[in-house]
Motif scaffolding. Structure first.
Motif, PDB file in Angstrom:
ATOM      1  N   ASP A  40      33.054  27.768  52.027  1.00 55.57           N
ATOM      2  CA  ASP A  40      31.680  27.918  51.534  1.00 55.57           C
ATOM      3  C   ASP A  40      31.086  29.294  51.852  1.00 55.57           C
ATOM      4  OD1 ASP A  40      31.493  27.583  54.252  1.00 55.57           O
ATOM      5  OD2 ASP A  40      29.915  26.054  54.191  1.00 55.57           O
ATOM      6  N   GLU A  41      31.832  30.128  52.584  1.00 55.61           N
ATOM      7  CA  GLU A  41      31.386  31.491  52.878  1.00 55.61           C
ATOM      8  C   GLU A  41      32.114  32.534  52.026  1.00 55.61           C
ATOM      9  OE1 GLU A  41      30.401  31.565  57.558  1.00 55.61           O
ATOM     10  OE2 GLU A  41      32.482  31.051  57.096  1.00 55.61           O
ATOM     11  N   ARG A  42      33.041  32.068  51.204  1.00 60.48           N
ATOM     12  CA  ARG A  42      33.816  32.998  50.381  1.00 60.48           C
ATOM     13  C   ARG A  42      32.952  33.517  49.228  1.00 60.48           C
ATOM     14  NH1 ARG A  42      39.459  32.302  51.034  1.00 60.48           N
ATOM     15  NH2 ARG A  42      39.860  31.204  52.991  1.00 60.48           N
ATOM     16  N   HIS A  43      33.224  34.745  48.827  1.00 58.25           N
ATOM     17  CA  HIS A  43      32.473  35.330  47.708  1.00 58.25           C
ATOM     18  C   HIS A  43      33.213  36.555  47.191  1.00 58.25           C
ATOM     19  CE1 HIS A  43      31.037  38.772  50.133  1.00 58.25           C
ATOM     20  NE2 HIS A  43      31.018  37.903  51.126  1.00 58.25           N
ATOM     21  N   GLY A  44      32.756  37.060  46.050  1.00 59.62           N
ATOM     22  CA  GLY A  44      33.319  38.278  45.481  1.00 59.62           C
ATOM     23  C   GLY A  44      34.348  38.000  44.404  1.00 59.62           C
ATOM     24  N   LYS A  45      34.752  39.075  43.724  1.00 62.27           N
ATOM     25  CA  LYS A  45      35.756  39.019  42.671  1.00 62.27           C
ATOM     26  C   LYS A  45      36.920  39.936  43.034  1.00 62.27           C
ATOM     27  CE  LYS A  45      33.175  36.518  39.821  1.00 62.27           C
ATOM     28  NZ  LYS A  45      33.558  35.149  39.380  1.00 62.27           N
ATOM     29  N   ALA A  46      38.079  39.626  42.512  1.00 59.36           N
ATOM     30  CA  ALA A  46      39.256  40.446  42.785  1.00 59.36           C
ATOM     31  C   ALA A  46      39.040  41.889  42.339  1.00 59.36           C
ATOM     32  CB  ALA A  46      40.475  39.848  42.089  1.00 59.36           C
ATOM     33  N   ARG A  47      38.314  42.092  41.245  1.00 57.54           N
ATOM     34  CA  ARG A  47      38.109  43.450  40.727  1.00 57.54           C
ATOM     35  C   ARG A  47      37.349  44.347  41.700  1.00 57.54           C
ATOM     36  NH1 ARG A  47      34.785  40.299  37.215  1.00 57.54           N
ATOM     37  NH2 ARG A  47      32.556  40.506  37.695  1.00 57.54           N
ATOM     38  N   ASP A  48      36.607  43.747  42.644  1.00 59.57           N
ATOM     39  CA  ASP A  48      35.884  44.550  43.639  1.00 59.57           C
ATOM     40  C   ASP A  48      36.848  45.392  44.472  1.00 59.57           C
ATOM     41  OD1 ASP A  48      33.585  43.276  42.766  1.00 59.57           O
ATOM     42  OD2 ASP A  48      33.646  41.756  44.339  1.00 59.57           O
ATOM     43  N   LEU A  93      53.117  46.799  46.789  1.00 60.54           N
ATOM     44  CA  LEU A  93      53.351  46.149  48.085  1.00 60.54           C
ATOM     45  C   LEU A  93      52.051  45.835  48.826  1.00 60.54           C
ATOM     46  CD1 LEU A  93      56.548  48.080  49.257  1.00 60.54           C
ATOM     47  CD2 LEU A  93      56.374  45.881  48.071  1.00 60.54           C
ATOM     48  N   PRO A  94      51.106  46.796  48.997  1.00 62.54           N
ATOM     49  CA  PRO A  94      49.825  46.396  49.592  1.00 62.54           C
ATOM     50  C   PRO A  94      49.078  45.379  48.744  1.00 62.54           C
ATOM     51  CG  PRO A  94      49.752  48.690  48.843  1.00 62.54           C
ATOM     52  CD  PRO A  94      51.180  48.254  48.793  1.00 62.54           C
ATOM     53  N   GLY A  95      49.351  45.363  47.423  1.00 63.41           N
ATOM     54  CA  GLY A  95      48.756  44.332  46.573  1.00 63.41           C
ATOM     55  C   GLY A  95      49.265  42.956  46.927  1.00 63.41           C
ATOM     56  N   ILE A  96      50.571  42.852  47.183  1.00 61.34           N
ATOM     57  CA  ILE A  96      51.150  41.559  47.582  1.00 61.34           C
ATOM     58  C   ILE A  96      50.615  41.128  48.943  1.00 61.34           C
ATOM     59  CG2 ILE A  96      53.302  40.392  48.207  1.00 61.34           C
ATOM     60  CD1 ILE A  96      54.709  42.134  46.113  1.00 61.34           C
ATOM     61  N   VAL A  97      50.534  42.072  49.877  1.00 63.83           N
ATOM     62  CA  VAL A  97      49.995  41.751  51.204  1.00 63.83           C
ATOM     63  C   VAL A  97      48.566  41.235  51.091  1.00 63.83           C
ATOM     64  CG1 VAL A  97      49.245  42.772  53.386  1.00 63.83           C
ATOM     65  CG2 VAL A  97      51.509  43.304  52.484  1.00 63.83           C
ATOM     66  N   ALA A  98      47.798  41.775  50.160  1.00 59.25           N
ATOM     67  CA  ALA A  98      46.387  41.392  50.019  1.00 59.25           C
ATOM     68  C   ALA A  98      46.203  39.917  49.684  1.00 59.25           C
ATOM     69  CB  ALA A  98      45.714  42.262  48.954  1.00 59.25           C
ATOM     70  N   ILE A  99      47.172  39.299  49.006  1.00 57.36           N
ATOM     71  CA  ILE A  99      46.978  37.900  48.611  1.00 57.36           C
ATOM     72  C   ILE A  99      47.057  36.955  49.802  1.00 57.36           C
ATOM     73  CG2 ILE A  99      47.896  38.375  46.310  1.00 57.36           C
ATOM     74  CD1 ILE A  99      50.445  36.900  47.082  1.00 57.36           C
ATOM     75  N   SER A 100      47.590  37.434  50.931  1.00 56.03           N
ATOM     76  CA  SER A 100      47.650  36.569  52.114  1.00 56.03           C
ATOM     77  C   SER A 100      46.270  36.403  52.756  1.00 56.03           C
ATOM     78  CB  SER A 100      48.636  37.130  53.140  1.00 56.03           C
ATOM     79  OG  SER A 100      48.203  38.375  53.656  1.00 56.03           O
ATOM     80  N   TYR A 254      37.731  37.550  52.236  1.00 61.62           N
ATOM     81  CA  TYR A 254      36.491  36.886  51.846  1.00 61.62           C
ATOM     82  C   TYR A 254      36.544  36.301  50.436  1.00 61.62           C
ATOM     83  CZ  TYR A 254      33.639  38.342  55.861  1.00 61.62           C
ATOM     84  OH  TYR A 254      33.101  38.497  57.124  1.00 61.62           O
ATOM     85  N   LEU A 255      37.560  36.641  49.659  1.00 57.60           N
ATOM     86  CA  LEU A 255      37.641  36.142  48.285  1.00 57.60           C
ATOM     87  C   LEU A 255      37.848  34.635  48.275  1.00 57.60           C
ATOM     88  CD1 LEU A 255      39.887  38.859  46.587  1.00 57.60           C
ATOM     89  CD2 LEU A 255      37.431  38.509  46.275  1.00 57.60           C
ATOM     90  N   PRO A 256      37.306  33.943  47.262  1.00 56.68           N
ATOM     91  CA  PRO A 256      37.537  32.494  47.157  1.00 56.68           C
ATOM     92  C   PRO A 256      39.023  32.170  47.153  1.00 56.68           C
ATOM     93  CG  PRO A 256      35.821  33.178  45.629  1.00 56.68           C
ATOM     94  CD  PRO A 256      36.387  34.435  46.216  1.00 56.68           C
ATOM     95  N   ARG A 257      39.348  31.049  47.723  1.00 56.56           N
ATOM     96  CA  ARG A 257      40.744  30.654  47.876  1.00 56.56           C
ATOM     97  C   ARG A 257      41.469  30.542  46.530  1.00 56.56           C
ATOM     98  NH1 ARG A 257      42.797  28.337  52.433  1.00 56.56           N
ATOM     99  NH2 ARG A 257      40.660  27.887  53.135  1.00 56.56           N
ATOM    100  N   ASP A 258      40.723  30.196  45.465  1.00 50.73           N
ATOM    101  CA  ASP A 258      41.362  29.995  44.159  1.00 50.73           C
ATOM    102  C   ASP A 258      41.417  31.270  43.318  1.00 50.73           C
ATOM    103  OD1 ASP A 258      38.683  30.252  43.623  1.00 50.73           O
ATOM    104  OD2 ASP A 258      38.502  28.411  42.444  1.00 50.73           O
ATOM    105  N   THR A 259      41.101  32.415  43.913  1.00 52.55           N
ATOM    106  CA  THR A 259      41.222  33.675  43.185  1.00 52.55           C
ATOM    107  C   THR A 259      42.674  33.891  42.790  1.00 52.55           C
ATOM    108  OG1 THR A 259      39.408  34.619  44.480  1.00 52.55           O
ATOM    109  CG2 THR A 259      40.778  36.154  43.232  1.00 52.55           C
ATOM    110  N   LYS A 260      42.917  34.274  41.550  1.00 51.95           N
ATOM    111  CA  LYS A 260      44.289  34.435  41.071  1.00 51.95           C
ATOM    112  C   LYS A 260      45.003  35.557  41.819  1.00 51.95           C
ATOM    113  CE  LYS A 260      43.775  32.633  36.375  1.00 51.95           C
ATOM    114  NZ  LYS A 260      43.947  32.936  34.931  1.00 51.95           N
ATOM    115  N   PRO A 261      46.151  35.272  42.415  1.00 48.67           N
ATOM    116  CA  PRO A 261      46.898  36.306  43.135  1.00 48.67           C
ATOM    117  C   PRO A 261      47.219  37.526  42.272  1.00 48.67           C
ATOM    118  CG  PRO A 261      47.781  34.144  43.656  1.00 48.67           C
ATOM    119  CD  PRO A 261      46.795  33.953  42.547  1.00 48.67           C
ATOM    120  N   SER A 262      47.511  37.289  40.991  1.00 47.34           N
ATOM    121  CA  SER A 262      47.854  38.412  40.110  1.00 47.34           C
ATOM    122  C   SER A 262      46.708  39.401  39.996  1.00 47.34           C
ATOM    123  CB  SER A 262      48.242  37.892  38.728  1.00 47.34           C
ATOM    124  OG  SER A 262      47.178  37.165  38.140  1.00 47.34           O
ATOM    125  N   ARG A 263      45.488  38.909  40.002  1.00 52.42           N
ATOM    126  CA  ARG A 263      44.329  39.804  39.900  1.00 52.42           C
ATOM    127  C   ARG A 263      44.114  40.584  41.203  1.00 52.42           C
ATOM    128  NH1 ARG A 263      39.907  35.956  36.645  1.00 52.42           N
ATOM    129  NH2 ARG A 263      41.139  35.803  34.703  1.00 52.42           N
TER     130      ARG A 263
END
Length: 489
Positions: A40-48, A93-100, A254-263
């Motif tokens: 409930d504290e998650r927010h923001g978009k992947a594009r940020d 590679l840092p993009g893949i790390v970011a999804i964790s 902080y991104l919502p858990r359901d944010t698409k990893p690809s984005r």
């Protein structure tokens, strides 16, 4: 409830503090450290994340590294551009790390407990995530100090040494302030910083463009082994930057858990690669116009001489602001490292502490080093440390299919999921050490040439060999354990 389950629950209660509200606002210091970001504290978009990574990568040092390909390594412009294009693929590679980050809801320095074990991770993070961060803060601040000090002297400042120290201290103080305000400030401010830096660098490059020799060709083109040596060394230089951003999970958690990893991967990778590619490409072309003497103290000095009076201060300011953006993010990540290894300190005092350490290193360096020496040292250390740690982190995400349970990462008691053997994960530690040794053996720079690199005629295969050794060993040694962990979750 079984005894084991009760023990695990108790350990999570003790290791994971009671939940309380954390404020994530750009106008107030961020009090959250490694604590889990609840859904409930998650927010923001992947594009940020695109601008979060664009601002640090709009660095004038990319011009210097790019120019060194034609000036020092003897490559043709088109050859340098091809190497740049190939190395840009590492930004994934840092993009893949970011999804964790969204998966676990905590910092990368905690997530890596899954890789190295509760105690083993303390060793890795204490060295790479905190102490080495202080060293690299200093090396980046040195560049800003030299540029700012030079401008102050041109404006009549009476003492060069005092000017260097003054710029270093002020830059460090602002950097630490950015880290103290943390995630929300970085998210909001870095978009504006990226836009302003883009405008300033576009003006600088536009002013210089008419004087560039676009038809430059090497008087004695390289061929055979010398050509391949220069190509591989160039790749290693370019690889140092994307491989160093293993803190990308800190900015995405902080991104919502359901944010698409690809984005998340796309925004992080593109933010890393676009600004760096544009400036580095211009540096490669610029190298055919400026002389070798321009690299003695950094190409930015020779550019400063060519710029009109009205543009020179803006250029220096851009260099300093970019340094603050890059080091602000590094300080932010390092401020959580002490917490993750068990030191009883809050994030804000930790940020101040790392800032003081980095400032002390900076003052030592500005009094004893040239800028080019500092850059060489940074690139040498970066690759030996960052190539294996990045490779193991990415390998774990792939093997685990990015399934991280935040609360389990905080279970620090014997018998916990990531306790492994006496708190150490042998596969992770062996893979990183073996990868670091392999990287060093194949490294070929003016500061250090590994024996295997020398035996191959100074072919620098450090980055690909280091990553392959680390990732391959980790998949072989840790694969069975990870499959059991993910099957039971």
């Amino acid at each position: 409830m079984s005894e084991t389950s009760a023990s695990s629950a108790d350990s999570q209660q003790e290791s994971h503090p009671p939940r309380h509200e954390f404020l994530d606002a750009a106008t107030a210091p961020e009090t959250r450290g490694i604590e889990i970001v609840q859904d409930d504290e998650r927010h923001g978009k992947a594009r940020d994340l695109f601008f979060v990574w664009s601002a640090p990568n709009l660095s004038v040092l990319n011009l210097t590294v790019g120019a060194s390909l034609t000036i020092v390594l003897g490559l043709e412009i088109w050859q340098g551009l091809l190497v740049l294009l190939a190395s840009s693929l590492l930004a994934i590679l840092p993009g893949i790390v970011a999804i964790s980050g969204p998966a676990a809801g905590t910092s990368g320095s905690v997530i890596q407990r899954a890789l190295y074990g509760i105690r083993g991770n303390k060793i890795v993070i204490a060295f790479y995530g905190w102490f080495i961060s202080g060293v690299f803060l200093a090396l980046n601040w040195v560049a800003a100090s030299f540029m700012g000090g030079e401008l102050l002297m041109r404006w009549g400042f009476p003492n060069h040494t005092v000017a260097l120290i003054l710029v270093a201290v002020v830059t460090a103080a602002i950097t630490v302030l950015v880290a103290i305000y943390g995630h929300a400030l970085i998210l909001r401010a870095y978009m504006g910083i990226a836009i302003v830096l883009s405008v300033i660098f576009a003006a600088v490059l536009g002013f210089l463009a008419p004087s560039i020799d676009w038809a430059f060709a090497q008087p004695e083109p390289l061929s055979g082994l010398p050509l391949w040596s220069s190509l591989t060394i160039a790749f290693a230089l370019f690889a140092a930057a994307p491989l160093s951003f293993s803190n990308s999970a800190d900015m995405s958690r902080y991104l919502p858990r359901d944010t698409k990893p690809s984005r998340i991967i796309a925004a992080t990778a593109l933010g890393n690669v676009f600004p760096a590619m544009l400036l580095t490409a211009f540096g490669i072309v610029l190298g055919g116009t400026v002389g070798a003497e321009s690299l003695e103290s950094g190409i930015e000095y020779s550019l400063l001489e060519k710029l009109p009076i009205w543009l020179a201060p803006a250029f220096v300011l851009a260099v300093i602001v970019n340094t603050i953006a890059l080091n602000g993010m590094t300080t932010y990540s390092a401020s959580m490292a002490l917490q993750s290894i068990g030191v009883p300190i809050r994030r804000i005092p930790s940020a101040i502490l790392i800032g003081v350490l980095g400032t002390a290193f900076t003052i030592v360096l500005v009094l004893s080093s040239s800028l080019i020496d500092a850059i060489n040292l940074m690139l040498q250390f970066l690759l030996v440390i960052s190539a294996p740690t990045m490779a193991v982190y990415v390998a774990d995400i792939v093997l685990r299919r990015n399934r991280y349970d935040g609360p389990e990462l905080f279970d620090e008691r014997p018998g916990g999921k990531f306790w492994y053997t006496k708190g150490f994960s042998s596969p992770g530690l062996i893979s990183v050490v073996a990868g670091a040794v392999a990287t060093a053996l194949f490294l070929s720079t003016t500061v250090w040439t590994g024996p295997l690199g020398a035996a191959l005629g100074h072919l620098d295969l450090s980055a690909p060999v280091g990553m392959l050794v680390s990732a391959g060993l980790y998949a072989l040694l840790a694969g069975p354990t990870i499959r059991k962990q993910t099957a039971s979750s």
